[in-house]
Design an enzyme around this catalytic site. Structure first.
Site, mmCIF file in Angstrom:
data_model
loop_
_atom_site.group_PDB
_atom_site.id
_atom_site.type_symbol
_atom_site.label_atom_id
_atom_site.label_comp_id
_atom_site.label_asym_id
_atom_site.label_seq_id
_atom_site.Cartn_x
_atom_site.Cartn_y
_atom_site.Cartn_z
ATOM 1 C CB CYS A 1 2.308 -0.588 10.603
ATOM 2 S SG CYS A 1 1.858 0.000 12.258
ATOM 3 C CG HIS B 1 2.970 3.758 10.115
ATOM 4 N ND1 HIS B 1 2.011 2.812 9.847
ATOM 5 C CD2 HIS B 1 3.809 3.766 9.043
ATOM 6 C CE1 HIS B 1 2.241 2.272 8.644
ATOM 7 N NE2 HIS B 1 3.343 2.827 8.147
ATOM 8 C CG HIS C 1 4.964 1.468 5.123
ATOM 9 N ND1 HIS C 1 3.771 2.097 5.367
ATOM 10 C CD2 HIS C 1 5.351 1.879 3.883
ATOM 11 C CE1 HIS C 1 3.460 2.871 4.332
ATOM 12 N NE2 HIS C 1 4.391 2.756 3.425
#
Length: 313
Positions: free
Chosen positions: A63, A114, A126
Site C-alpha cells: 500500500c 493501510h 490503493h
C-alpha cells in the site's frame, strides 16, 4: 556586552528556526507540480499490479509502496512507510478531501496500517493485499468502519470533486482500450454463452445493465470472480497480464512447446504461467521489443485478435 547579546539572540532564534524547520518538513507541498488529472492518471496506470509485501515497483506493490511510487512519478518525495507518510502533510477532514490526499485505515489494529490515494467522487485507489491495485469507495462498509483520517501532502490543481470520472475517461480512452465490460461482452459472444440470466451476483451490475447477462454467464464458468468487495468494475481497464489469465481460463488453453519468453515476465510473476501459455499457443508474440507489457491496458484491436486466435485453437 556583544557576546552576551549574541548568546541571548542565539537562544531565542534557535527554537524559532527549529520550529520553522519542523513546519517546513511536515507541511503541504503547494508547488504546482501536477494537476489532479495528472495525479489520478498516474494512479490509474498501476491498476491491476499485484500486491507484494515490501513491493515498490510495477511488478508488485504494497500500500505505501504504491502511494510513494505515484507521488515519485510526479516528483513529490514522500516517506516509504504508512506511518511515515501519516507523519507528513496536514490533517484533512473527511468532508474536505481533495484529489491527491492520502487516506488512512486501521486494518490490523494500528490506526495507520493501510493507505490509499483519494481520487475524487468518494473513491480512493490503493494496493489491497488480496486484490492488488484497485479503486474502492470510502462508503463501502469495510473501509468506512476502518477509516482513521487523511493527510494532504501536496495540493493538486485544476480538479473538482468529479475529477476521478473525468480523469478516467481522459486517461483511459475506451474507444481505443478495452474495458472489463467490453471484454465480457466479446468473450460471451465468442463462447456462445447463454446470457439470458441477468441476475448478476456482482453488486455493481444491475439486472438492466448491458453487461448483466455476459458477466453472469462468465462468472458461472469461472472466468471472472470480481474484486474483494464483490464488484465487477465494468468501466475499468484490463491489463494484458489479466487478459492472459482470462483467455486461458475462458478457452481452456493447454500449454504447448516452443514458447516465447519476455523480458518483463519473471517466473515469479502471478500471471507468468498464463502468459507463457498464451505465447505457446501463438496467441501473442508480445510488444515487438521483447516485452509482453504486463501492466499495459489491453487495446480493443488486440482483444479482437486474441479472441479470434483463441477460438481457432
Amino acid at each position: 556586552m556583544k557576546g552576551v547579546l549574541f548568546t541571548i539572540m542565539k537562544k531565542w532564534l534557535l527554537p524559532v528556526f527549529a520550529s520553522f524547520m519542523i513546519m517546513a518538513g511536515t507541511g503541504t507541498d503547494t508547488a504546482e507540480a501536477a494537476s489532479q488529472k495528472e495525479l489520478t492518471a498516474t494512479a490509474y496506470k498501476y491498476i491491476g499490479v499485484p500486491y507484494a509485501y515490501g513491493g515498490t515497483t510495477s511488478s508488485g506493490l504494497d500500500c505505501s509502496g504504491f502511494t510513494q511510487l505515484v507521488f515519485k512519478q510526479l516528483d513529490i518525495p514522500i516517506q516509504r512507510t504508512t506511518s511515515g507518510q501519516y507523519s507528513q502533510g496536514t490533517s484533512v477532514s473527511k468532508s474536505n478531501l481533495q484529489v491527491g490526499d492520502l487516506v488512512f485505515f486501521n486494518t490490523t489494529g494500528k490506526p495507520t496500517s493501510h493507505v490509499g490515494i483519494y481520487v475524487g467522487n468518494n473513491k480512493f485507489t490503493h494496493a489491497g493485499t488480496s486484490t492488488g491495485v484497485i479503486t474502492a469507495s470510502l462508503s463501502e462498509s469495510y473501509w468506512a468502519k476502518r477509516y482513521t483520517g487523511a493527510k494532504r501532502i501536496a495540493s493538486f490543481t485544476n480538479g473538482t470533486e468529479n475529477a476521478a470520472d473525468e480523469v478516467k475517461d481522459a486517461a483511459v480512452d475506451f474507444s481505443y482500450y478495452a474495458s472489463r465490460g467490453e471484454v465480457a461482452l466479446q468473450l460471451a459472444k465468442a463462447l456462445n454463452l447463454d446470457t439470458s440470466n441477468t441476475n448478476s451476483s456482482f453488486i455493481d451490475i444491475k439486472s438492466n445493465s448491458k453487461y448483466a447477462g455476459a458477466t453472469t454467464a462468465l462468472k458461472k464458468i469461472g472466468v471472472f470472480s470480481g474484486d474483494e468487495n464483490g464488484k465487477f468494475n465494468a468501466n475499468s481497464p484490463l491489463t494484458r497480464a489479466e487478459m492472459a489469465k482470462v483467455l486461458v481460463k475462458a478457452f481452456d488453453l493447454q500449454m504447448q512447446s516452443n514458447t516465447l519468453t519476455f523480458s518483463d515476465v519473471k517466473s515469479s510473476h502471478w500471471a507468468a504461467k498464463d502468459i507463457k501459455n498464451l505465447a505457446s499457443n501463438k496467441i501473442t508474440v508480445g510488444q515487438g521489443d521483447g516485452t509482453f507489457g504486463v501492466n499495459d491496458s489491453v487495446k480493443l484491436v488486440d482483444l479482437s485478435a486474441f479472441i479470434d486466435r483463441a477460438k481457432n485453437k
